[in-house]
Design a protein around this motif. Structure first.
Motif, PDB file in Angstrom:
ATOM      1  N   ASP A 255       0.827  -1.209   0.000  1.00 10.27           N
ATOM      2  CA  ASP A 255       0.000   0.000   0.000  1.00 10.27           C
ATOM      3  C   ASP A 255       0.864   1.263   0.000  1.00 10.27           C
ATOM      4  OD1 ASP A 255      -2.261  -1.565   0.017  1.00 10.27           O
ATOM      5  OD2 ASP A 255      -2.650  -1.353   2.163  1.00 10.27           O
ATOM      6  N   ILE A 256       1.946   1.239   0.753  1.00 12.49           N
ATOM      7  CA  ILE A 256       2.854   2.387   0.803  1.00 12.49           C
ATOM      8  C   ILE A 256       3.473   2.628  -0.574  1.00 12.49           C
ATOM      9  CG2 ILE A 256       5.042   3.249   1.760  1.00 12.49           C
ATOM     10  CD1 ILE A 256       4.274   1.730   4.373  1.00 12.49           C
ATOM     11  N   ALA A 257       3.898   1.550  -1.207  1.00  7.04           N
ATOM     12  CA  ALA A 257       4.507   1.670  -2.540  1.00  7.04           C
ATOM     13  C   ALA A 257       3.504   2.224  -3.544  1.00  7.04           C
ATOM     14  CB  ALA A 257       5.025   0.309  -2.998  1.00  7.04           C
ATOM     15  N   GLU A 283      -8.037  19.827   0.031  1.00  6.75           N
ATOM     16  CA  GLU A 283      -9.497  19.758   0.083  1.00  6.75           C
ATOM     17  C   GLU A 283     -10.022  18.379   0.494  1.00  6.75           C
ATOM     18  OE1 GLU A 283     -11.539  22.342  -0.323  1.00  6.75           O
ATOM     19  OE2 GLU A 283      -9.748  23.606  -0.533  1.00  6.75           O
ATOM     20  N   TYR A 284      -9.179  17.376   0.524  1.00  5.54           N
ATOM     21  CA  TYR A 284      -9.654  16.008   0.753  1.00  5.54           C
ATOM     22  C   TYR A 284     -10.186  15.833   2.174  1.00  5.54           C
ATOM     23  CZ  TYR A 284      -9.894  10.925   0.631  1.00  5.54           C
ATOM     24  OH  TYR A 284     -10.349   9.624   0.687  1.00  5.54           O
ATOM     25  N   LYS A 285     -11.462  15.517   2.294  1.00  5.55           N
ATOM     26  CA  LYS A 285     -12.122  15.241   3.584  1.00  5.55           C
ATOM     27  C   LYS A 285     -11.656  16.209   4.673  1.00  5.55           C
ATOM     28  CE  LYS A 285     -13.012  10.304   2.800  1.00  5.55           C
ATOM     29  NZ  LYS A 285     -12.830   8.915   3.295  1.00  5.55           N
ATOM     30  N   LYS A 286     -11.905  17.479   4.447  1.00  2.25           N
ATOM     31  CA  LYS A 286     -11.451  18.503   5.390  1.00  2.25           C
ATOM     32  C   LYS A 286     -11.924  18.242   6.815  1.00  2.25           C
ATOM     33  CE  LYS A 286     -10.315  22.760   2.988  1.00  2.25           C
ATOM     34  NZ  LYS A 286     -10.649  24.194   2.835  1.00  2.25           N
ATOM     35  N   GLU A 287     -13.120  17.699   6.922  1.00  3.81           N
ATOM     36  CA  GLU A 287     -13.679  17.452   8.254  1.00  3.81           C
ATOM     37  C   GLU A 287     -12.909  16.386   9.028  1.00  3.81           C
ATOM     38  OE1 GLU A 287     -15.522  14.493   5.492  1.00  3.81           O
ATOM     39  OE2 GLU A 287     -14.975  16.616   5.424  1.00  3.81           O
ATOM     40  N   CYS A 288     -12.116  15.574   8.304  1.00  2.87           N
ATOM     41  CA  CYS A 288     -11.353  14.498   8.957  1.00  2.87           C
ATOM     42  C   CYS A 288      -9.888  14.865   9.191  1.00  2.87           C
ATOM     43  CB  CYS A 288     -11.412  13.231   8.115  1.00  2.87           C
ATOM     44  SG  CYS A 288     -13.069  12.591   7.840  1.00  2.87           S
ATOM     45  N   GLU A 366      -5.351   7.312   1.988  1.00  2.00           N
ATOM     46  CA  GLU A 366      -6.643   7.341   1.303  1.00  2.00           C
ATOM     47  C   GLU A 366      -6.680   8.463   0.270  1.00  2.00           C
ATOM     48  OE1 GLU A 366      -9.650   7.744   4.251  1.00  2.00           O
ATOM     49  OE2 GLU A 366      -9.456   5.687   4.998  1.00  2.00           O
ATOM     50  N   ALA A 367      -6.173   9.640   0.652  1.00  2.80           N
ATOM     51  CA  ALA A 367      -6.169  10.794  -0.247  1.00  2.80           C
ATOM     52  C   ALA A 367      -5.323  10.514  -1.486  1.00  2.80           C
ATOM     53  CB  ALA A 367      -5.647  12.031   0.491  1.00  2.80           C
ATOM     54  N   LEU A 368      -4.126   9.980  -1.286  1.00  7.76           N
ATOM     55  CA  LEU A 368      -3.234   9.701  -2.414  1.00  7.76           C
ATOM     56  C   LEU A 368      -3.833   8.648  -3.336  1.00  7.76           C
ATOM     57  CD1 LEU A 368       0.249   9.743  -0.646  1.00  7.76           C
ATOM     58  CD2 LEU A 368      -0.779  11.529  -2.051  1.00  7.76           C
ATOM     59  N   GLY A 369      -4.467   7.637  -2.767  1.00  7.76           N
ATOM     60  CA  GLY A 369      -5.105   6.606  -3.582  1.00  7.76           C
ATOM     61  C   GLY A 369      -6.238   7.167  -4.413  1.00  7.76           C
TER      62      GLY A 369
END
Length: 475
Positions: A255-257, A283-288, A366-369
């Motif tokens: 997953d890291i790779a 901007e990705y899931k600002k609330e989190c 999650e954001a990078l994916g």
């Protein structure tokens, strides 16, 4: 589960150990040399990671990806083994176990994708879709029966589901335990601890449940044809239906790779600009988002400004390349934290999530994916190549499945069918005859279908494309 059992040095085919004193390698170090010297491993250099048939020497292949996963897995092994000794203070985890863990993980990273078909993960989807469409259409007449029946009715349920859920990780187990004909039908004959570590989903195709909430049922882990090897590995390592603890670590390394390399490649291929990356991360899931996440994003801009001040011609690429290295360190730390915090559940076989779940690394991964998927995986060049790849898979499966349906039966094949079968690797056919001896007509048919998927999955991107063109008379 106990480490003394989990790190099993035994092999499916036992070796005669000669006390010559000339070979000082451990069993896991021997595994490493078997893998590195194998043609199956070398073929990964011409298999897609994300960008199929790319001529750039920068873009990653399955080979470079596997080397990266191997490196991350070993680093995680070093961190986690130290944590088990000093933080968790598990006295059953001995110093020699730490060395074995690192060696196993280094090897597991090398072979985790060794069963993947050509053209990346899309190849798996293409194979699944073909069988879902064609198994109910293709018909087979068994001896003694008056009418031919659909293959989906001739085969038992697990056999059918094996093809409907066809999976590269499952094929990897098949490659190293059977298909790579090193000496005999036992493949590379690797240690059972290593084999257990690459089984990410310890269940059959009948147990797949993507909505169970348990990561181990997301996909299948072994084919019906390999059930005896799977049971042997599970029994010897004492996992008994649970994931091997090292499988969690291997998955984290993978997953890291993916999370970092796909972003770097997307920027290099101009699928994603630096400005888009910063905006998407912000901007990705600002609330989190927490302060740690925002700090990690701000480091990207800091690296860009540093590149500009130093006069680099591509400050965007410089920033991304350096930033992903920093993020890899953060993710390794998150996975180490996850293993440490959930150690008791992992060892009890009850842990159900990824190692980074609940850590500071989770949201970033999650954001990078998500960004990589939207900007690279569904980009027009990738979509065009995947459409072309589907045409190649459909043609090859149509031709070779038709050719093997009545291979090794009393029914005479056509001249073209015989020629097509002759193209399949002699080692694969030899394995088929070994495994099919004494089996029912139903299981022999199943093994012949596997013979085709074995052949297709063993192809490189270039070989699959060239064979398609040659068989279609395209110069």
């Amino acid at each position: 589960m106990e480490w003394s059992t989990l790190l099993c040095e035994d092999r499916i085919r036992s070796l005669v150990k000669r006390p010559t004193g000339t070979d000082l390698r451990t069993e896991f170090e021997k595994d490493y040399h078997r893998i590195i010297g194998s043609a199956s491993f070398r073929r990964l250099q011409d298999k897609t990671q994300v960008f199929p048939l790319d001529r750039s020497d920068f873009i990653r292949t399955r080979l470079t990806h596997s080397l990266e996963v191997s490196s991350f897995a070993k680093s995680l092994g070093q961190n986690i083994s130290a944590s088990i000794r000093t933080v968790i203070k598990d006295e059953s985890f001995l110093p020699e176990h730490a060395l074995a863990m690192c060696d196993i993980l280094q090897c597991a990273g090398l072979i985790h994708d060794i069963g993947n078909p050509p053209f990346g993960h899309f190849g798996e989807t293409a194979i699944q879709d073909w069988f879902k469409r064609r198994l109910p259409e293709l018909r087979f007449q068994r001896s003694g029966e008056e009418e031919a029946r659909p293959l989906s009715e001739v085969l038992n349920r697990q056999m059918v589901e094996d093809f409907y859920h066809f999976e590269g990780n499952t094929q990897a187990l098949r490659v190293v335990t059977k298909l790579h004909f090193l000496v005999d039908e036992h493949g590379m004959n690797l240690t059972k601890a290593l084999l257990a570590s690459i089984i990410k989903y310890p269940g059959s195709s009948l147990e797949v449940d993507k909505h169970s909430g348990n990561i181990k049922t997301k996909k299948m882990g072994y084919f019906y044809a390999d059930r005896e090897a799977f049971d042997d590995i599970q029994a010897s390592c004492g996992t008994n239906g649970a994931r091997h603890p090292l499988a969690f670590i291997l998955e984290a390394a993978d997953d890291i790779a993916y999370a970092t390399a796909d972003i770097e490649d997307a920027v290099k291929k101009n699928c994603l600009t630096f400005e888009q990356l910063v905006r998407e991360l912000t901007e990705y899931k600002k609330e989190c988002q927490n302060e740690r996440y925002r700090d990690m994003v701000s480091w990207l801009t800091d690296k860009y400004n540093r590149a500009v001040s130093k006069g680099y011609s591509r400050p965007d690429l410089y920033a991304v390349q350096n930033w992903v290295v920093t993020m890899q360190g953060q993710m390794i730390g998150g996975a180490t934290e996850g293993f440490t915090n959930n150690y008791q559940e992992i060892m009890a076989g009850t842990y159900k999530k990824e190692l980074t779940a609940g850590t500071d690394a989770q949201l970033l991964m999650e954001a990078l994916g998500d960004i990589a998927y939207r900007y690279a995986f569904v980009s027009k060049p990738i979509l065009k190549l995947e459409i072309a790849a589907e045409t190649i898979f459909n043609f090859l499966l149509d031709k070779f499945v038709d050719a093997v349906l009545y291979f090794d039966t009393v029914r005479k094949q056509s001249a073209v069918q015989e020629k097509l079968v002759s193209l399949i690797s002699d080692n694969y056919k030899k394995l088929y005859f070994i495994c099919s001896a004494g089996k029912s007509e139903e299981e022999k048919l199943y093994l012949r279908l596997l013979l085709v998927t074995d052949y297709v999955c063993g192809m490189t991107d270039s070989y699959a494309k060239d064979l398609y063109q040659e068989l279609n008379g395209i110069a």
